[in-house]
Every structure is written in C-alpha cells, then in structure tokens.
Design a protein around this motif. Structure first.
Motif, PDB file in Angstrom:
ATOM      1  N   SER A   9       0.820  -1.208   0.000  1.00 39.20           N
ATOM      2  CA  SER A   9       0.000   0.000   0.000  1.00 39.20           C
ATOM      3  C   SER A   9       0.855   1.260   0.000  1.00 39.20           C
ATOM      4  O   SER A   9       0.388   2.328  -0.335  1.00 39.20           O
ATOM      5  N   GLY A  10       2.120   1.135   0.389  1.00 40.89           N
ATOM      6  CA  GLY A  10       3.006   2.285   0.427  1.00 40.89           C
ATOM      7  C   GLY A  10       2.952   3.023   1.746  1.00 40.89           C
ATOM      8  O   GLY A  10       3.667   3.986   1.943  1.00 40.89           O
ATOM      9  N   LEU A  16       7.926   0.463   2.571  1.00 37.17           N
ATOM     10  CA  LEU A  16       8.919   1.499   2.290  1.00 37.17           C
ATOM     11  C   LEU A  16      10.331   0.918   2.281  1.00 37.17           C
ATOM     12  O   LEU A  16      11.145   1.246   1.412  1.00 37.17           O
ATOM     13  N   VAL A  17      10.622   0.049   3.212  1.00 37.05           N
ATOM     14  CA  VAL A  17      11.943  -0.584   3.268  1.00 37.05           C
ATOM     15  C   VAL A  17      12.153  -1.472   2.041  1.00 37.05           C
ATOM     16  O   VAL A  17      13.216  -1.458   1.433  1.00 37.05           O
ATOM     17  N   ALA A  18      11.126  -2.222   1.678  1.00 37.42           N
ATOM     18  CA  ALA A  18      11.244  -3.102   0.516  1.00 37.42           C
ATOM     19  C   ALA A  18      11.468  -2.290  -0.744  1.00 37.42           C
ATOM     20  O   ALA A  18      12.289  -2.650  -1.592  1.00 37.42           O
ATOM     21  N   ARG A  19      10.753  -1.180  -0.870  1.00 42.24           N
ATOM     22  CA  ARG A  19      10.898  -0.338  -2.059  1.00 42.24           C
ATOM     23  C   ARG A  19      12.290   0.293  -2.100  1.00 42.24           C
ATOM     24  O   ARG A  19      12.934   0.336  -3.147  1.00 42.24           O
ATOM     25  N   ALA A  20      12.776   0.759  -0.960  1.00 44.23           N
ATOM     26  CA  ALA A  20      14.094   1.393  -0.903  1.00 44.23           C
ATOM     27  C   ALA A  20      15.197   0.386  -1.205  1.00 44.23           C
ATOM     28  O   ALA A  20      16.139   0.692  -1.942  1.00 44.23           O
ATOM     29  N   SER A  21      15.077  -0.818  -0.663  1.00 45.76           N
ATOM     30  CA  SER A  21      16.121  -1.808  -0.909  1.00 45.76           C
ATOM     31  C   SER A  21      16.078  -2.269  -2.364  1.00 45.76           C
ATOM     32  O   SER A  21      17.127  -2.494  -2.968  1.00 45.76           O
ATOM     33  N   ALA A  22      14.900  -2.390  -2.947  1.00 47.82           N
ATOM     34  CA  ALA A  22      14.810  -2.767  -4.353  1.00 47.82           C
ATOM     35  C   ALA A  22      15.417  -1.682  -5.235  1.00 47.82           C
ATOM     36  O   ALA A  22      16.111  -1.976  -6.210  1.00 47.82           O
TER      37      ALA A  22
END
Length: 53
Positions: A9-10, A16-22
């Motif tokens: 959902s963001g 947020l952590v998953a998006r940043a690490s990706a």
C-alpha cells in the motif's frame, strides 16, 4: 484500481523498506552492468585495433 491496505500500500514501513532496498539493488546492478559493458566494448575495440595493424 486501488490496492487493499497491506504490504504494497506504500503506507507500511515494511513496504517502504522493501521499495528502498529494491531501488538500491537496482542502482547497484545497473552500475555493475554498465561497467561490464564498458569493459567489453573497450576490449572489443582493442581487438579490432590490433587486427587492423
């Protein structure tokens, strides 16, 4: 189309952590791939230069 609240959902910190690490992994991978392509193109140019002489 709206996503249900949850992992993607963001709003959750895990998302947020998953998006940043990706994003970080994508940058590292892209940088490495560019270096490899540059090395390949440089070595190919030197091979072409030596065969023309």
């Amino acid at each position: 189309m709206t996503l249900p609240p949850g992992l993607y959902s963001g709003t959750s910190s895990l998302a947020l952590v998953a998006r940043a690490s990706a994003f970080g992994l994508g940058l590292v991978y892209g940088n490495m791939k560019l270096k490899v392509l540059k090395i390949k193109s440089m070595s190919q140019k030197t091979v072409e230069a030596t065969t023309h002489h």
